[in-house]
Design an enzyme around this catalytic site. Structure first.
Site, mmCIF file in Angstrom:
data_model
loop_
_atom_site.group_PDB
_atom_site.id
_atom_site.type_symbol
_atom_site.label_atom_id
_atom_site.label_comp_id
_atom_site.label_asym_id
_atom_site.label_seq_id
_atom_site.Cartn_x
_atom_site.Cartn_y
_atom_site.Cartn_z
ATOM 1 N N GLU A 223 0.841 -1.206 0.000
ATOM 2 C CA GLU A 223 0.000 0.000 0.000
ATOM 3 C C GLU A 223 0.874 1.253 0.000
ATOM 4 O O GLU A 223 2.001 1.223 0.486
ATOM 5 C CB GLU A 223 -0.871 0.009 1.275
ATOM 6 C CG GLU A 223 -2.350 -0.187 1.037
ATOM 7 C CD GLU A 223 -3.047 0.923 0.265
ATOM 8 O OE1 GLU A 223 -2.433 1.616 -0.570
ATOM 9 O OE2 GLU A 223 -4.246 1.102 0.486
ATOM 10 N N ASP A 224 0.329 2.343 -0.515
ATOM 11 C CA ASP A 224 1.050 3.620 -0.453
ATOM 12 C C ASP A 224 0.945 4.229 0.947
ATOM 13 O O ASP A 224 1.928 4.663 1.525
ATOM 14 C CB ASP A 224 0.529 4.600 -1.507
ATOM 15 C CG ASP A 224 -0.987 4.788 -1.492
ATOM 16 O OD1 ASP A 224 -1.688 4.126 -0.688
ATOM 17 O OD2 ASP A 224 -1.489 5.597 -2.295
ATOM 18 N N ASP B 178 -4.270 5.399 6.265
ATOM 19 C CA ASP B 178 -4.792 6.637 6.837
ATOM 20 C C ASP B 178 -5.800 6.260 7.929
ATOM 21 O O ASP B 178 -5.419 6.022 9.068
ATOM 22 C CB ASP B 178 -5.404 7.434 5.678
ATOM 23 C CG ASP B 178 -5.966 8.775 6.056
ATOM 24 O OD1 ASP B 178 -5.264 9.536 6.723
ATOM 25 O OD2 ASP B 178 -7.111 9.074 5.669
ATOM 26 N N PHE C 193 -2.276 15.891 4.421
ATOM 27 C CA PHE C 193 -2.457 15.323 3.089
ATOM 28 C C PHE C 193 -1.150 15.423 2.299
ATOM 29 O O PHE C 193 -0.578 16.507 2.177
ATOM 30 C CB PHE C 193 -3.591 16.047 2.363
ATOM 31 C CG PHE C 193 -3.988 15.369 1.090
ATOM 32 C CD1 PHE C 193 -4.799 14.241 1.116
ATOM 33 C CD2 PHE C 193 -3.529 15.836 -0.130
ATOM 34 C CE1 PHE C 193 -5.149 13.586 -0.060
ATOM 35 C CE2 PHE C 193 -3.873 15.196 -1.314
ATOM 36 C CZ PHE C 193 -4.689 14.070 -1.271
ATOM 37 N N ARG D 59 1.200 11.919 -9.067
ATOM 38 C CA ARG D 59 1.748 10.560 -8.940
ATOM 39 C C ARG D 59 3.163 10.454 -9.510
ATOM 40 O O ARG D 59 3.934 9.599 -9.098
ATOM 41 C CB ARG D 59 0.855 9.545 -9.666
ATOM 42 C CG ARG D 59 -0.561 9.450 -9.109
ATOM 43 C CD ARG D 59 -1.232 8.201 -9.647
ATOM 44 N NE ARG D 59 -2.683 8.185 -9.472
ATOM 45 C CZ ARG D 59 -3.300 7.834 -8.354
ATOM 46 N NH1 ARG D 59 -2.607 7.498 -7.289
ATOM 47 N NH2 ARG D 59 -4.625 7.837 -8.287
#
Ligand code: IMP
Ligand code: MG
Length: 179
Positions: free
Chosen positions: A103-104, A107, A156, A169
């Site tokens: 996963e990036d 959160d 964020f 990206r």
């Protein structure tokens, strides 16, 4: 002055540079290699955000590593919608295999929880989770994270695969939203 980028209507400033990210990914990959000790592995990349992290990890893994993709969506703009939808099912069979979910960012933990449940239904031999980023203060569910690149504050971020409304990206560094 810190490096800055504008994506759509928002301004972001440098948060982690490419060199620091690459060094961390290499260290994680070395740990993964050691832990799996030559066992064949399925690197299951969560699209789209994890595509760069997964590709960079893959450089260091053994020749029998399989690469697969799964796609879900939970974020809308800069907010977690709280609902997860599967957009693409895992592209290889996971049954009986050692799966490393890549996963990036974790959160609220909603996405990982959803994915872990889905993958266990496929009866893998084992399941571990690697995430480049973790926002501990945003977590709403207890989640399993076996390999974590960086723990970051609840802000964020974009770059290195992560987007704001599909932009950002391609950035090699990570950037954080300016106040
Ligand atoms: P969660 O379900 O709330 O844990 O959110 C996980 C997903 O939301 C990640 O896979 C990302 O796609 C997206 N996300 C969460 N935080 C950020 C962020 O700071 N920037 C970009 N995307 C994010
Ligand atoms: Mg994601």
């Amino acid at each position: 002055m810190k490096k800055e980028v504008q994506l759509h209507d928002r301004h972001f400033e440098l948060f982690l540079d490419a060199e620091a990210i690459q060094a961390k990914v290499k260290a994680l990959a070395e740990q993964i290699r050691k832990d799996y000790d030559g066992k064949p592995l399925v690197l299951l990349c969560v699209l789209s955000g994890a595509f760069r992290f997964a590709a960079d990890l893959a450089r260091y893994l053994n020749d029998r590593t399989e690469i697969a993709f799964i796609k879900v969506q939970s974020y809308e703009g800069m907010m977690s919608s709280g609902l997860v939808r599967e957009q693409l099912a895992a592209t290889v069979s996971l049954s009986g295999k050692h799966v490393l979910l890549v996963e990036d960012i974790v959160d609220t933990g909603t996405t990982i929880r959803f994915l872990v449940e889905k993958i266990y239904q496929k009866a893998p031999a084992s399941l571990k989770i690697a995430t480049l980023l973790l926002k501990p203060d945003a977590l709403k569910h207890p989640v399993q994270t076996d390999y974590v690149g960086f723990e970051i504050p609840n802000h964020f971020v974009v770059g290195y695969g992560l987007d704001y409304e599909e932009q950002g990206r391609c950035l090699n560094d990570l950037y954080v939203l300016k106040a």
